[in-house]
Design an enzyme around this catalytic site. Structure first.
Site, short mmCIF file in Angstrom:
data_model
loop_
_atom_site.label_atom_id
_atom_site.label_comp_id
_atom_site.label_asym_id
_atom_site.label_seq_id
_atom_site.Cartn_x
_atom_site.Cartn_y
_atom_site.Cartn_z
N CYS A 1 -10.97 3.56 0.24
CA CYS A 1 -9.52 3.72 0.41
C CYS A 1 -9.18 2.90 1.64
O CYS A 1 -9.89 2.97 2.65
CB CYS A 1 -9.17 5.19 0.63
SG CYS A 1 -7.49 5.48 1.24
N THR A 2 -8.10 2.13 1.55
CA THR A 2 -7.82 1.20 2.65
C THR A 2 -7.37 1.91 3.93
O THR A 2 -7.33 1.30 4.99
CB THR A 2 -6.76 0.16 2.22
OG1 THR A 2 -5.59 0.84 1.75
CG2 THR A 2 -7.30 -0.74 1.13
N GLY B 1 -2.75 9.15 -3.60
CA GLY B 1 -4.04 9.52 -4.17
C GLY B 1 -4.08 10.77 -5.02
O GLY B 1 -4.95 10.92 -5.87
N CYS C 1 -4.40 -1.40 -1.91
CA CYS C 1 -4.55 0.03 -2.12
C CYS C 1 -5.52 0.24 -3.28
O CYS C 1 -5.28 -0.28 -4.39
CB CYS C 1 -3.17 0.60 -2.46
SG CYS C 1 -3.16 2.33 -2.92
N ASN C 2 -6.59 0.94 -3.03
CA ASN C 2 -7.56 1.20 -4.11
C ASN C 2 -6.94 2.02 -5.24
O ASN C 2 -7.22 1.78 -6.41
CB ASN C 2 -8.76 1.97 -3.57
CG ASN C 2 -9.63 1.13 -2.65
OD1 ASN C 2 -10.63 0.59 -3.07
ND2 ASN C 2 -9.24 1.02 -1.40
N THR C 3 -6.11 2.99 -4.86
CA THR C 3 -5.54 3.88 -5.87
C THR C 3 -4.61 3.11 -6.80
O THR C 3 -4.67 3.25 -8.03
CB THR C 3 -4.78 5.04 -5.18
OG1 THR C 3 -5.62 5.60 -4.17
CG2 THR C 3 -4.38 6.10 -6.17
N ASP D 1 0.87 -1.17 0.00
CA ASP D 1 0.00 0.00 0.00
C ASP D 1 0.92 1.22 0.00
O ASP D 1 2.13 1.10 0.21
CB ASP D 1 -0.90 0.00 1.25
CG ASP D 1 -1.80 1.23 1.32
OD1 ASP D 1 -2.35 1.63 0.27
OD2 ASP D 1 -1.95 1.82 2.41
N SER D 2 0.34 2.38 -0.23
CA SER D 2 1.14 3.60 -0.12
C SER D 2 1.64 3.81 1.31
O SER D 2 2.56 4.57 1.54
CB SER D 2 0.29 4.81 -0.53
OG SER D 2 -0.79 4.94 0.37
N1 DGL Z 1 -4.69 3.42 0.88
C1 DGL Z 1 -4.74 3.87 -0.46
C2 DGL Z 1 -6.04 3.58 -1.16
O1 DGL Z 1 -6.65 2.61 -0.82
C3 DGL Z 1 -4.03 5.09 -0.86
C4 DGL Z 1 -4.28 6.34 -0.16
C5 DGL Z 1 -3.27 7.33 -0.64
O2 DGL Z 1 -2.09 6.99 -0.59
O3 DGL Z 1 -3.66 8.40 -1.11
O4 DGL Z 1 -6.44 4.28 -2.06
#
Ligand code: DGL
Length: 266
Positions: free
Chosen positions: A182-183, A36, A67-69, A3-4
């Site tokens: 977003c996780t 993001g 990570c969704n992004t 993830d980020s």
């Molecule tokens: N946790 C991430 C997600 O699910 C990224 C959030 C981010 O780094 O902006 O999108």
């Protein structure tokens, strides 16, 4: 899995309950968080570099993009380059949310990168076409919120959580379901639920991703529990203390996270 930053720990929490015997290598790319608001090309390139590194250095057998992004902006490219690697991604749970919603009014909290992606647009279009009733989906880019959770900045989490959820509620008065797309956001559940009010149900994706990962790995369902993540490692490109503290708080993990250097791909 990667993830980020610390957000993917919400996915790891579900994975360890679903897959007690599996050893996880978790990489938080906290040096570069948040993803993001960075743009599609950057996220796609960085995700490639991370997966190349996880394969070379940690010999992973499967990958969860926690990570969704990164899923929205990079998973197609990852699958193309790593066709031999089972890859599971995470996407905003708009389909389950639409099924749960009585009013058909659903809010989606996610990053700008996720909501602006072609992949999310297609997911939403498919859902609206198949829904069989009018759906009102309000996409809410939550600028700053993942970063605040990453920094564990309680004041900013409270302020931004309230601000973004209030925007959704004002635009969608009949809102009854809110997707945490977003996780990082499950770690702000208390603030988001309070801002949304008791009549709004929050929907997260951790458990669905864990079930999907189990299926992809061809493993049997195990008795759910909270095993100790034996043999798993938590790695970060940022401050190890921050990841250790987050894992301790949210997963009851007792180990120490390690700092690693993950070079950009050649
Ligand atoms: N946790 C991430 C997600 O699910 C990224 C959030 C981010 O780094 O902006 O999108």
């Amino acid at each position: 899995m990667f993830d980020s930053g610390v957000g993917g720990l919400s996915v790891l929490r579900a994975l360890r309950a679903e897959l007690p015997g599996v050893r996880f290598t978790y990489l938080a790319d906290s040096l570069h968080a948040p993803y993001g608001e960075r743009g599609a090309d950057w996220v796609a390139k960085r995700s490639q570099a991370i997966v190349q590194w996880l394969r070379q250095v940690h010999r992973i057998d499967a990958l969860v993009v926690a990570c969704n992004t990164a899923t929205a902006l990079a998973i197609d490219g990852l699958r193309a380059r790593h066709a031999d690697l089972p890859i599971v991604g995470v996407e905003p749970a708009i389909k389950p949310a639409a099924e749960l919603s009585a009013s058909g009014h659903v809010g989606v909290l996610a990053t700008r990168g996720t909501l602006g992606s072609e992949r999310y647009r297609a997911l939403r279009q498919r859902l609206e076409a198949a829904a069989g009733r009018p759906l009102h989906i309000h996409d809410q880019p939550c600028d700053g919120l993942a970063g605040a959770i990453e920094r564990d900045d309680a004041e900013a989490i409270e302020r931004l959580g309230l601000q973004h959820v209030t925007t959704v509620r004002q635009a969608t008065p009949a809102l009854d379901t809110l997707v945490l797309g977003c996780t990082h956001y499950p770690f702000a559940t208390e603030v988001l639920q309070r801002a949304a009010g008791p009549g709004v149900r929050l929907v997260d994706t951790g458990e669905a991703v864990a079930r999907r990962t189990r299926q992809v790995l061809g493993l049997e369902a195990a008795a759910h529990g909270q095993p100790p993540l034996a043999g798993s490692v938590l790695l970060t490109t940022g401050e190890p203390e921050a990841l250790t503290a987050a894992a301790r708080r949210w997963l009851g993990w007792h180990g120490e996270a390690r700092r690693v250097v993950v070079p950009d791909a050649a």
